[in-house]
Design an enzyme around this catalytic site. Structure first.
Site, PDB file in Angstrom:
ATOM      1  N   ASP A  49       0.834  -1.203   0.000  1.00 24.35           N
ATOM      2  CA  ASP A  49       0.000   0.000   0.000  1.00 24.35           C
ATOM      3  C   ASP A  49       0.871   1.257   0.000  1.00 24.35           C
ATOM      4  OD1 ASP A  49      -2.284   1.510   0.032  1.00 24.35           O
ATOM      5  OD2 ASP A  49      -2.708   1.207   2.158  1.00 24.35           O
ATOM      6  N   GLY A  50       0.413   2.277  -0.730  1.00 20.80           N
ATOM      7  CA  GLY A  50       1.057   3.584  -0.641  1.00 20.80           C
ATOM      8  C   GLY A  50       1.659   4.106  -1.929  1.00 20.80           C
ATOM      9  N   GLY A 106       0.221   5.490  -4.588  1.00 20.42           N
ATOM     10  CA  GLY A 106      -0.355   6.770  -4.977  1.00 20.42           C
ATOM     11  C   GLY A 106       0.130   7.913  -4.113  1.00 20.42           C
ATOM     12  N   ARG A 107       0.183   7.691  -2.807  1.00 18.57           N
ATOM     13  CA  ARG A 107       0.658   8.745  -1.895  1.00 18.57           C
ATOM     14  C   ARG A 107       2.141   9.033  -2.106  1.00 18.57           C
ATOM     15  NH1 ARG A 107      -1.064   6.068   3.421  1.00 18.57           N
ATOM     16  NH2 ARG A 107      -1.434   4.319   2.011  1.00 18.57           N
ATOM     17  N   HIS A 161       3.055   3.657  -9.077  1.00 18.27           N
ATOM     18  CA  HIS A 161       2.874   2.236  -9.367  1.00 18.27           C
ATOM     19  C   HIS A 161       4.135   1.633  -9.984  1.00 18.27           C
ATOM     20  CE1 HIS A 161      -1.210   2.416  -8.100  1.00 18.27           C
ATOM     21  NE2 HIS A 161      -1.615   3.177  -9.104  1.00 18.27           N
ATOM     22  N   SER A 207     -10.546  -7.182  -5.298  1.00 18.01           N
ATOM     23  CA  SER A 207     -11.834  -7.131  -5.980  1.00 18.01           C
ATOM     24  C   SER A 207     -12.514  -5.788  -5.775  1.00 18.01           C
ATOM     25  CB  SER A 207     -12.735  -8.271  -5.482  1.00 18.01           C
ATOM     26  OG  SER A 207     -12.832  -8.267  -4.064  1.00 18.01           O
ATOM     27  N   GLU A 208     -12.102  -5.043  -4.739  1.00 16.51           N
ATOM     28  CA  GLU A 208     -12.667  -3.714  -4.483  1.00 16.51           C
ATOM     29  C   GLU A 208     -11.966  -2.612  -5.274  1.00 16.51           C
ATOM     30  OE1 GLU A 208     -11.887  -5.842  -1.924  1.00 16.51           O
ATOM     31  OE2 GLU A 208     -13.978  -6.448  -1.581  1.00 16.51           O
ATOM     32  N   LEU A 224      11.231 -20.548  -4.510  1.00 15.76           N
ATOM     33  CA  LEU A 224      10.286 -19.664  -3.823  1.00 15.76           C
ATOM     34  C   LEU A 224       9.007 -19.646  -4.641  1.00 15.76           C
ATOM     35  CD1 LEU A 224       9.416 -17.315  -1.846  1.00 15.76           C
ATOM     36  CD2 LEU A 224      10.524 -15.740  -3.464  1.00 15.76           C
ATOM     37  N   ILE A 282      -6.691  -5.378   7.498  1.00 17.81           N
ATOM     38  CA  ILE A 282      -6.291  -6.402   6.533  1.00 17.81           C
ATOM     39  C   ILE A 282      -7.109  -6.344   5.254  1.00 17.81           C
ATOM     40  CG2 ILE A 282      -5.358  -7.936   8.286  1.00 17.81           C
ATOM     41  CD1 ILE A 282      -7.861  -9.583   8.160  1.00 17.81           C
ATOM     42  N   GLU A 309       1.038 -13.541  12.475  1.00 17.12           N
ATOM     43  CA  GLU A 309       1.546 -12.364  13.177  1.00 17.12           C
ATOM     44  C   GLU A 309       1.440 -11.155  12.245  1.00 17.12           C
ATOM     45  OE1 GLU A 309       2.492 -12.283  16.379  1.00 17.12           O
ATOM     46  OE2 GLU A 309       1.928 -14.407  16.499  1.00 17.12           O
TER      47      GLU A 309
END
Length: 245
Positions: A15-16, A18-19, A32, A61-62, A126, A190, A202
């Site tokens: 997250d973040g 755009g900011r 991005h 999905s949102e 991985l 979340i 955790e």
């Protein structure tokens, strides 16, 4: 699993972007793009540490609620990055898988996703799981629907349905549940991500924006995780006894 152990499976909400761009008076697209570079660095860092699985929330999905122009750019960036990076990931023995409703994605992206999964299917260094058009509630609902189909077909009795049964039908059921969840960008939630899987994970949150999240930040998160005691409903004494047994 107790203090000092390495996480086998790490899940991240990136997250973040755009900011990060806004603080630099740049278009969101630049954020991005910077986020893609951060993703590449974290995949490499996890591979070096011997992490078994890394699950990344790329597009929820949102997220379709975002401006149409931004969604279009995100999909184009997603497609281009997949084409550009899959060869390098394959050379490094990294397996790539996708979870979510890929039918809602563009045809070209669906094709590229299939190629990436097929090309890297046998790799074992991985596993990188990319959640695209994914929602945790939808994941559980889909699992419940499949169990209902089994019951309706007579292949399963209603009394056989329990948490273990349902868990076999959610995404990533073949992998250990995440040990460590990381969310960047300052939010403390979340956001409909891996709802079934995070029951005993955790959680670690940071104000650092995703393009600024690097291997040092990952080390900080893992060090914090290693300082915790995971009891899974047991007492501290039980955990300590098992540890020294």
């Amino acid at each position: 699993m107790t203090e000092g152990s390495e996480p086998d499976h790490i899940a991240i909400i990136m997250d973040g972007n755009g900011r990060w761009a806004r603080r630099r008076f740049s278009p969101r697209t630049e954020g991005h793009k910077a986020g893609v570079r951060a993703t590449q660095a974290i995949i490499e860092a996890c591979a070096r540490r011997g992490v078994t699985a890394l699950t990344l929330f790329a597009f929820s999905s949102e997220n379709w609620r975002r401006p149409e122009s931004e969604v279009r750019i995100l999909m184009e960036l997603f497609l281009r990055t997949l084409r550009d990076e899959i060869g390098r990931l394959h050379e490094n023995g990294i397996r790539v898988r996708f979870i979510g409703d890929r039918a809602g994605l563009g045809r070209s992206l669906q094709t590229e996703i299939g190629r990436a999964e097929e090309k890297t299917a046998a790799n074992g260094n991985l596993t990188v799981n990319i959640a695209a058009n994914y929602g945790g509630r939808q994941d559980i609902a889909q699992a419940a629907r499949r169990v209902a189909e089994e019951v309706a077909a007579g292949r399963m009795r209603p009394e056989e349905v329990d948490a273990r049964t349902l868990g076999a039908y959610v995404s990533l059921s073949d992998l250990p549940e995440p040990d460590l969840f990381i969310r960047t960008g300052g939010e403390r939630r979340i956001s409909n991500y891996l709802l079934w899987h995070l029951a005993y994970t955790e959680l670690w949150f940071t104000d650092r924006l995703w393009p600024d999240f690097d291997s040092a930040a990952l080390e900080e998160a893992i060090a914090d995780y290693q300082g915790r005691q995971r009891r899974f409903g047991r007492t501290t004494e039980q955990v300590e006894h098992q540890r020294h047994a």
